[in-house]
Motif scaffolding. Structure first.
Motif, PDB file in Angstrom:
ATOM      1  N   THR A 131     -13.041  -4.807 -10.936  1.00  0.00           N
ATOM      2  CA  THR A 131     -11.528  -4.622  -9.756  1.00  0.00           C
ATOM      3  C   THR A 131     -11.569  -5.557  -8.238  1.00  0.00           C
ATOM      4  OG1 THR A 131     -10.968  -2.425 -10.784  1.00  0.00           O
ATOM      5  CG2 THR A 131     -10.388  -3.037  -8.685  1.00  0.00           C
ATOM      6  N   ALA A 135      -9.464  -8.326  -6.501  1.00  0.00           N
ATOM      7  CA  ALA A 135      -8.392  -8.419  -6.012  1.00  0.00           C
ATOM      8  C   ALA A 135      -8.823  -9.598  -4.685  1.00  0.00           C
ATOM      9  CB  ALA A 135      -9.089  -6.535  -4.934  1.00  0.00           C
ATOM     10  N   THR A 139      -6.078 -11.666  -2.785  1.00  0.00           N
ATOM     11  CA  THR A 139      -6.039 -12.127  -1.298  1.00  0.00           C
ATOM     12  C   THR A 139      -6.382 -13.429  -1.115  1.00  0.00           C
ATOM     13  OG1 THR A 139      -7.874  -9.461  -0.481  1.00  0.00           O
ATOM     14  CG2 THR A 139      -8.155 -12.030   0.455  1.00  0.00           C
ATOM     15  N   SER A 150      -5.883  -0.059  -8.382  1.00  0.00           N
ATOM     16  CA  SER A 150      -5.729  -0.052  -6.741  1.00  0.00           C
ATOM     17  C   SER A 150      -7.032  -0.166  -5.952  1.00  0.00           C
ATOM     18  CB  SER A 150      -4.706   0.745  -6.278  1.00  0.00           C
ATOM     19  OG  SER A 150      -4.737   0.935  -4.878  1.00  0.00           O
ATOM     20  N   PRO A 151      -7.057  -1.788  -5.442  1.00  0.00           N
ATOM     21  CA  PRO A 151      -8.084  -1.830  -4.479  1.00  0.00           C
ATOM     22  C   PRO A 151      -8.261  -1.005  -3.628  1.00  0.00           C
ATOM     23  CG  PRO A 151      -6.306  -4.101  -4.964  1.00  0.00           C
ATOM     24  CD  PRO A 151      -6.159  -2.661  -5.412  1.00  0.00           C
ATOM     25  N   TRP A 154      -5.977  -1.951   0.663  1.00  0.00           N
ATOM     26  CA  TRP A 154      -5.775  -2.948   0.846  1.00  0.00           C
ATOM     27  C   TRP A 154      -4.384  -3.258   1.549  1.00  0.00           C
ATOM     28  CZ3 TRP A 154      -5.585  -7.921  -1.861  1.00  0.00           C
ATOM     29  CH2 TRP A 154      -4.500  -8.280  -1.628  1.00  0.00           C
ATOM     30  N   THR A 158       1.584  -1.662  -2.606  1.00  0.00           N
ATOM     31  CA  THR A 158       1.181  -1.151  -3.682  1.00  0.00           C
ATOM     32  C   THR A 158       1.901   0.003  -5.011  1.00  0.00           C
ATOM     33  OG1 THR A 158      -1.241  -1.179  -3.204  1.00  0.00           O
ATOM     34  CG2 THR A 158      -0.657  -0.257  -5.198  1.00  0.00           C
TER      35      THR A 158
END
Length: 300
Positions: A131, A135, A139, A150-151, A154, A158
């Motif tokens: 993960t 992410a 980025t 979900s990072p 973030w 989302t």
């Protein structure tokens, strides 16, 4: 002011680890490449690369600039594709970053639905092990959107998709196989087993270690695998239990499949750096609609 060409030169030199190989790939002379890198260094206010006897190393300034250089090049490529699509020169491409396990279990149903609605739009997948790696790639501008957990922290957009369920796989003739149809198991019952584990750095390695820690033990290792799809096959062959996403198991899988009690799940999301563009937004709608058809998932 740095130019896109200079940023492309920097990224290529770093990726190739050599001015000579980068010059060959870029079809420029090595002096011309060196001249552009020096110009970029003057613009940046200091050296970007440390030239060592056998390789190259980014300076702190270079490490700070590199992700922005990658993001700028990715944005420029998407702008080019959008302009060509508007001019009727190509049908477009949606770039998706995800995890290996997600591309194996979640995405096929979504991509099947996508193809029915957007047959002329190409898909390019970028697959990652973890993960955090996913992410970081998002980025730096690798893809239009990401599908995965979900990072943390973030700052972009989302969109929650749903919950992915995990199961424990064993050989079909394992002593835990029951004729009464019992499908649940506590991980504590497997504390003395040697497990089919994942290689360090693989996101599912962390998930298995965390689940076992919550059950009060550290898993012993029978074998480690880099490939998510190999884990259930190795478990079914009798090497040890494996914890796998339920959605990666093929129809007619020849193994004992047990449901952890308490359940082991993770929430998956679609996320972008900013407001999703039209293609990304369309894909998010498609995968949300397809979610109920994906085995081993539930709303959430």
């Amino acid at each position: 002011m740095a130019t896109l060409r200079q940023l492309e030169y920097l990224v290529t030199v770093v990726d190739q680890g050599s001015f000579t190989r980068a010059a060959e790939l870029l079809h420029v002379t090595q002096p011309a490449l060196s001249h552009q890198i020096r110009a970029l260094e003057r613009s940046a206010g200091g050296p970007l690369l440390e030239r060592l006897p056998k390789n190259l190393r980014l300076t702190p300034t270079g490490r700070a600039m590199l992700p922005h250089a990658r993001a700028a090049l990715a944005d420029a490529e998407r702008a080019r594709c959008a302009a060509r699509q508007a001019a009727g020169l190509e049908t477009g491409e949606l770039q998706i970053a995800t995890l290996y396990s997600v591309s194996l279990g979640i995405l096929p149903a979504a991509l099947k639905a996508w193809r029915r609605q957007y047959a002329d739009v190409g898909i390019r997948l970028f697959e990652h092990r973890h993960t955090d790696e996913l992410a970081e790639a998002m980025t730096t501008g690798q893809a239009d959107l990401a599908i995965g957990p979900s990072p943390a922290a973030w700052t972009g957009s989302t969109h929650r998709l749903g919950i992915e369920e995990f199961v424990v796989v064993l050989a079909s003739d394992d002593a835990l196989a029951s004729s009464d149809g019992e499908q649940a198991i506590s991980l504590t019952e497997l504390a003395e087993r040697a497990w089919v584990h994942y290689t360090p750095g693989h996101g599912l390695a962390d998930l298995l270690d965390q689940a076992c820690a919550q059950a009060g033990f550290q898993p012993r290792i029978a074998v480690r695998t880099e490939q998510t799809a190999a884990a259930p096959a190795l478990a079914a062959a009798g090497l040890g239990p494996a914890l796998v996403p339920a959605n990666i198991l093929p129809a007619g899988f020849d193994g004992l499949v047990l449901r952890p009690d308490p359940p082991i799940c993770r929430t998956l999301t679609a996320y972008t750096r900013g407001t999703p563009d039209s293609l990304s937004a369309a894909f998010i709608e498609v995968i949300q609609a397809a979610w109920p058809t994906i085995p081993g998932t539930k709303p959430g």
